[in-house]
Design an enzyme around this catalytic site. Structure first.
Site, PDB file in Angstrom:
ATOM      1  N   PRO A 294      54.544  28.852  32.441  1.00  0.00           N
ATOM      2  CA  PRO A 294      55.673  28.214  33.143  1.00  0.00           C
ATOM      3  C   PRO A 294      56.947  28.314  32.318  1.00  0.00           C
ATOM      4  O   PRO A 294      57.075  27.692  31.272  1.00  0.00           O
ATOM      5  CB  PRO A 294      55.211  26.760  33.301  1.00  0.00           C
ATOM      6  CG  PRO A 294      54.197  26.555  32.230  1.00  0.00           C
ATOM      7  CD  PRO A 294      53.536  27.872  31.999  1.00  0.00           C
ATOM      8  N   ASP A 468      57.846  28.512  26.863  1.00  0.00           N
ATOM      9  CA  ASP A 468      56.634  28.146  27.597  1.00  0.00           C
ATOM     10  C   ASP A 468      56.555  26.621  27.639  1.00  0.00           C
ATOM     11  O   ASP A 468      56.359  25.968  26.623  1.00  0.00           O
ATOM     12  CB  ASP A 468      55.416  28.745  26.896  1.00  0.00           C
ATOM     13  CG  ASP A 468      54.131  28.563  27.692  1.00  0.00           C
ATOM     14  OD1 ASP A 468      54.101  27.706  28.588  1.00  0.00           O
ATOM     15  OD2 ASP A 468      53.139  29.262  27.386  1.00  0.00           O
ATOM     16  N   HIS A 469      56.690  26.073  28.847  1.00  0.00           N
ATOM     17  CA  HIS A 469      56.737  24.617  28.983  1.00  0.00           C
ATOM     18  C   HIS A 469      55.375  23.958  28.739  1.00  0.00           C
ATOM     19  O   HIS A 469      55.293  22.728  28.636  1.00  0.00           O
ATOM     20  CB  HIS A 469      57.255  24.235  30.378  1.00  0.00           C
ATOM     21  CG  HIS A 469      58.085  22.993  30.382  1.00  0.00           C
ATOM     22  ND1 HIS A 469      58.064  22.082  29.356  1.00  0.00           N
ATOM     23  CD2 HIS A 469      58.958  22.485  31.288  1.00  0.00           C
ATOM     24  CE1 HIS A 469      58.874  21.082  29.624  1.00  0.00           C
ATOM     25  NE2 HIS A 469      59.442  21.308  30.792  1.00  0.00           N
ATOM     26  N   ARG A 470      54.310  24.736  28.651  1.00  0.00           N
ATOM     27  CA  ARG A 470      53.017  24.156  28.271  1.00  0.00           C
ATOM     28  C   ARG A 470      53.005  23.726  26.815  1.00  0.00           C
ATOM     29  O   ARG A 470      52.267  22.810  26.428  1.00  0.00           O
ATOM     30  CB  ARG A 470      51.888  25.173  28.514  1.00  0.00           C
ATOM     31  CG  ARG A 470      51.692  25.581  29.958  1.00  0.00           C
ATOM     32  CD  ARG A 470      50.666  26.690  30.079  1.00  0.00           C
ATOM     33  NE  ARG A 470      51.084  27.892  29.353  1.00  0.00           N
ATOM     34  CZ  ARG A 470      50.362  29.016  29.311  1.00  0.00           C
ATOM     35  NH1 ARG A 470      49.193  29.075  29.956  1.00  0.00           N
ATOM     36  NH2 ARG A 470      50.798  30.063  28.652  1.00  0.00           N
TER      37      ARG A 470
END
Length: 499
Positions: A294, A468-470
């Site tokens: 994401p 990467d929003h994770r």
């Protein structure tokens, strides 16, 4: 042991499955040495020269330049003992040294092939039941003439003449043939003045219909001037303004298609480029990354006037006069210092865990004739500014010459893409697979900027950070980007504060 050795295309790194032969560096009959480059192969990552595994003489080359070969397939045959005399060749051209001589019994068991043009019955191309020819599926078309169903109302076709014994018969007087009845012709419907039959649909494109609706024009009352009497935008606009259309004789004809218009949008004006090599790998990686991680992108505009002045002073120093110094060097240094303050940015999502790396393999995206590649500087965080400058110069020169090795493009942990060299302000870059952040460095432009309470012309750039929003939340990504901007706004003060 055979003196003829076949050299297979090796796996050049990270499970590559195929490669394209760009150029042969040797030819049949050449004497070669051990580890001498013999072929240049383009893999999905780089163009690589492959050395010979044996010394000897080139006996055969199995694949021409431009062909794509799978890993493990023989590409060249080498005679490892050319001094032992000539090598016998089979009828197919494959070296046959050390092959056993067939026995008399085996020769006697060989069946004689049929004469040229003859095919064994039942095999593909041979005779099949019904006099047909056997093909890959079924038995092909029948040899009998095709029969057509007679048209409705048409006289039956005369039967084909057959060979029969003539029988004398009495002359028969032919009966008079009645004249054929006249076939009634349906009357042609009259056109209502707009190129359509009375009561038929109005010919107009959807945009024209919308325009007529907006202007309150009744399409059924108009006389179309377009093909086949269709109504055009001009017809609607004339009706809305009250201007009568010029009277023209209505001619309903089929639309004529000239040869020029037919070829305007055909294959003769299209170019088809095979997707392979670097472009194929880039497409696969970008699609996988875009739909797996994401992405979040943040932007920061920075006044880099002090940084540009610092670069000028650095170039003037005696020990830096032979070094290529660019704004990208300061951006790379800013990224490396910011990673030390926020190590989580330099990490990889591994499913059940996050792998935080204590080393930074800094990738620098480079546009080459073969496509976009991202070689990286190994353990860049341990390098001094001078060492970093030399490494970046060598990396870019190697990439542009097409000599980047697969090892130099493997194992990247963080990437910078310099879109500013194309005059672009910034972008939303896609993460390379396995990385959690990538920074886009935009063009440095002179712009009006509020400096010390006054509007002045300053050198300004825009940074774009995708992450990467994770792994990286908004706070961490914002702080990381802010520190990079702080360094570029005043690099000397940041170095004193952070080191």
């Amino acid at each position: 042991m055979s003196r003829i050795k076949e050299f297979n295309l090796p796996d050049l790194g990270e499970g590559l499955t195929e490669g394209e032969i760009l150029a042969w560096l040797v030819k049949v009959g050449d004497d070669i040495e051990l580890n001498q480059p013999i072929v240049e192969v383009e893999t999905a990552k780089a163009a690589v020269e492959i050395p010979a595994k044996w010394a000897g003489r080139v006996q055969a080359i199995f694949h021409p330049e431009g062909s794509t070969v799978e890993v493990g397939v023989p590409i060249i045959a080498i005679d490892t003992d050319p001094g032992a005399g000539p090598v016998e060749q089979s009828t197919t051209g494959t070296p046959t040294a050390d092959l056993p001589t067939p026995s008399a019994a085996s020769l006697a068991a060989v069946e004689v092939a049929p004469e040229e043009g003859m095919v064994e019955p039942g095999l593909i191309g041979g005779v099949a039941p019904g006099g047909r020819t056997a093909v890959l599926v079924g038995y092909g078309p029948r040899n009998a003439p095709a029969k057509r169903r007679p048209r409705k109302g048409a006289a039956p076709a005369p039967a084909a003449p057959t060979q029969a014994v003539p029988v004398p018969a009495a002359p028969v007087q032919a009966a008079p043939v009645p004249a054929p009845a006249a076939t009634p012709v349906a009357p042609t419907p009259a056109l209502n003045g707009n190129g359509r039959a009375g009561g038929g649909p109005v010919l107009a494109k959807p945009p024209v219909r919308k325009l007529a609706k907006d202007l309150g024009v009744d399409l059924a009352a108009l006389t179309g001037s377009g093909p086949l009497g269709s109504i055009t935008r001009e017809d609607v606009q004339r009706a809305a303004s009250g201007t009568p259309a010029a009277a023209e004789p209505l001619t309903v004809t089929a639309p004529a298609t000239s040869a020029a218009s037919a070829a305007s949008f055909g294959a003769d004006r299209e170019q088809r480029i095979p997707v392979k090599g670097v472009r194929k790998l880039t497409a696969e990686n970008m699609a996988r990354s875009a739909f797996t991680a994401p992405h979040v992108t943040e932007f920061l505009t920075v006044d880099v006037t002090r940084a540009m002045k610092a670069l000028d002073r650095l170039r003037d120093r005696r020990e830096w006069r032979d070094v290529r110094v660019s704004p990208l060097l300061l951006v790379a240094k800013a990224v490396l210092l910011a990673v030390k303050r926020y190590p989580m940015v330099n990490s990889t999502w591994a499913g059940d865990e996050i792998v935080v790396k204590e080393y930074v393999n800094l990738g620098i995206a480079a546009a080459t004739e073969r496509g976009l590649i991202v070689p990286n500087i190994k353990d860049a965080g341990r390098l001094t500014l001078r060492e970093l400058a030399d490494a970046m110069t060598a990396l870019v020169q190697t990439a542009k010459s097409g000599k980047t090795s697969p090892a130099d493009m493997s194992g990247g942990t963080l990437t910078i893409t310099n879109v500013g060299v194309f005059g672009v302000d910034t972008g939303t870059p896609i993460l390379p697979p396995g990385e959690s952040a990538i920074l886009a460095f935009g063009a440095v432009r002179e712009q009006p900027w509020v400096h010390k309470g006054k509007v002045k012309a300053r050198l300004v750039t825009t940074l774009g950070l995708s992450f990467d929003h994770r792994i990286i939340d908004g706070e961490l990504g914002s702080k990381f980007l802010r520190d990079i901007g702080d360094f570029l706004a005043d690099p000397e003060a940041a170095l004193l504060a952070w080191t």
